[in-house]
Design an enzyme around this catalytic site. Structure first.
Site, PDB file in Angstrom:
ATOM      1  N   CYS A 185       1.079  -1.169  -0.049  1.00  0.00           N
ATOM      2  CA  CYS A 185      -0.037  -0.044  -0.038  1.00  0.00           C
ATOM      3  C   CYS A 185       0.892   1.136   0.191  1.00  0.00           C
ATOM      4  O   CYS A 185       2.040   1.150  -0.232  1.00  0.00           O
ATOM      5  CB  CYS A 185      -0.742  -0.121   1.132  1.00  0.00           C
ATOM      6  SG  CYS A 185      -0.186  -0.059   2.822  1.00  0.00           S
ATOM      7  N   ARG A 245      -3.416  -0.483   5.105  1.00  0.00           N
ATOM      8  CA  ARG A 245      -4.106  -1.579   4.592  1.00  0.00           C
ATOM      9  C   ARG A 245      -3.079  -2.871   4.270  1.00  0.00           C
ATOM     10  O   ARG A 245      -3.611  -4.092   4.458  1.00  0.00           O
ATOM     11  CB  ARG A 245      -4.456  -1.079   3.155  1.00  0.00           C
ATOM     12  CG  ARG A 245      -5.653  -0.236   3.062  1.00  0.00           C
ATOM     13  CD  ARG A 245      -5.654   0.695   2.026  1.00  0.00           C
ATOM     14  NE  ARG A 245      -4.701   1.563   1.632  1.00  0.00           N
ATOM     15  CZ  ARG A 245      -4.419   2.180   0.460  1.00  0.00           C
ATOM     16  NH1 ARG A 245      -5.185   2.127  -0.414  1.00  0.00           N
ATOM     17  NH2 ARG A 245      -3.370   2.988   0.500  1.00  0.00           N
ATOM     18  N   ASP A 258      -8.511   3.800   1.604  1.00  0.00           N
ATOM     19  CA  ASP A 258      -7.520   3.867   2.656  1.00  0.00           C
ATOM     20  C   ASP A 258      -8.142   4.390   3.668  1.00  0.00           C
ATOM     21  O   ASP A 258      -8.487   5.390   4.024  1.00  0.00           O
ATOM     22  CB  ASP A 258      -6.553   4.859   2.414  1.00  0.00           C
ATOM     23  CG  ASP A 258      -5.256   5.000   3.074  1.00  0.00           C
ATOM     24  OD1 ASP A 258      -5.245   4.494   4.215  1.00  0.00           O
ATOM     25  OD2 ASP A 258      -4.303   5.342   2.606  1.00  0.00           O
TER      26      ASP A 258
HETATM   27  P1  4NP Z   1      -1.832   2.869   4.233  1.00  0.00           P
HETATM   28  O1  4NP Z   1      -2.250   4.287   4.674  1.00  0.00           O
HETATM   29  O2  4NP Z   1      -1.177   3.097   2.758  1.00  0.00           O
HETATM   30  O3  4NP Z   1      -2.930   1.733   3.979  1.00  0.00           O
HETATM   31  O4  4NP Z   1      -0.728   2.356   4.950  1.00  0.00           O
HETATM   32  C1  4NP Z   1      -1.676   5.220   4.702  1.00  0.00           C
HETATM   33  C2  4NP Z   1      -1.185   5.665   5.940  1.00  0.00           C
HETATM   34  C3  4NP Z   1      -0.545   6.759   6.303  1.00  0.00           C
HETATM   35  C4  4NP Z   1      -0.171   7.691   5.032  1.00  0.00           C
HETATM   36  C5  4NP Z   1      -0.905   7.485   4.000  1.00  0.00           C
HETATM   37  C6  4NP Z   1      -1.669   6.139   3.710  1.00  0.00           C
HETATM   38  N1  4NP Z   1       0.410   9.097   5.383  1.00  0.00           N
HETATM   39  O5  4NP Z   1       0.244   9.720   4.601  1.00  0.00           O
HETATM   40  O6  4NP Z   1       1.013   9.382   6.229  1.00  0.00           O
END
Ligand code: 4NP
Length: 147
Positions: free
Chosen positions: A9, A15, A120
């Site tokens: 991800c 995710r 997300d």
């Molecule tokens: P992930 O979600 O891609 O599902 O781990 C996110 C977690 C943090 C961030 C973006 C997406 N962030 O911008 O810090």
């Protein structure tokens, strides 16, 4: 047969660690890992609210630590699974010449849900909705790998 599966991800704190944990709980005989296309959270454990939501379903994520996806992952895994189209484009941009490792959206393995990406939950705050989709898809992935 053991497969090497990498879930990817953006941050590797919501995710993809949830998919890694859910798939490992269901199919522990496979070699499973996760990574982020960004390096924003390298070394961090999964996001607290996602850990809590997963634990309420019996899925432990606390020992996982974020890392960034690297081109060598194309050679280390048999199947790379992204959570959305941005993940897949960012992964494909790093594909080494001649490498043919498949890169698929996780939602391909839960066609009955009719989703084309895993929203997300870091932004939507719907951790349970993301886990519902992830659990359905890793069940489908497990079945796919048995065929
Ligand atoms: P992930 O979600 O891609 O599902 O781990 C996110 C977690 C943090 C961030 C973006 C997406 N962030 O911008 O810090």
């Amino acid at each position: 047969m053991t497969h090497r599966i990498l879930f990817v991800c953006l941050g590797n704190i919501c995710r993809s660690p949830a998919a890694e944990g859910a798939f490992r709980a269901r199919a522990p005989h496979h070699a499973t890992d996760s990574a982020g296309t960004s390096g924003w959270h390298i070394g961090a454990p999964p996001y607290g609210p996602m850990q809590m939501a997963a634990l309420s379903r019996g899925i432990q994520l606390e020992d996982l630590r974020a890392r960034q996806f690297v081109p060598a992952d194309f050679d280390r895994f048999d199947l790379i699974i992204g959570m959305d189209a941005d993940n897949i484009a960012d992964i494909e941009a790093l594909r080494p010449a001649g490498n043919e490792t498949p890169v698929r959206p996780l939602t391909d393995f839960a066609p009955h849900i009719g989703a084309d990406h895993v929203p997300d939950p870091y932004y939507t705050r719907d951790f349970d909705g993301a886990l519902d989709l992830i659990e359905a898809a890793v069940e489908g992935l497990d079945a796919h790998l048995r065929n």
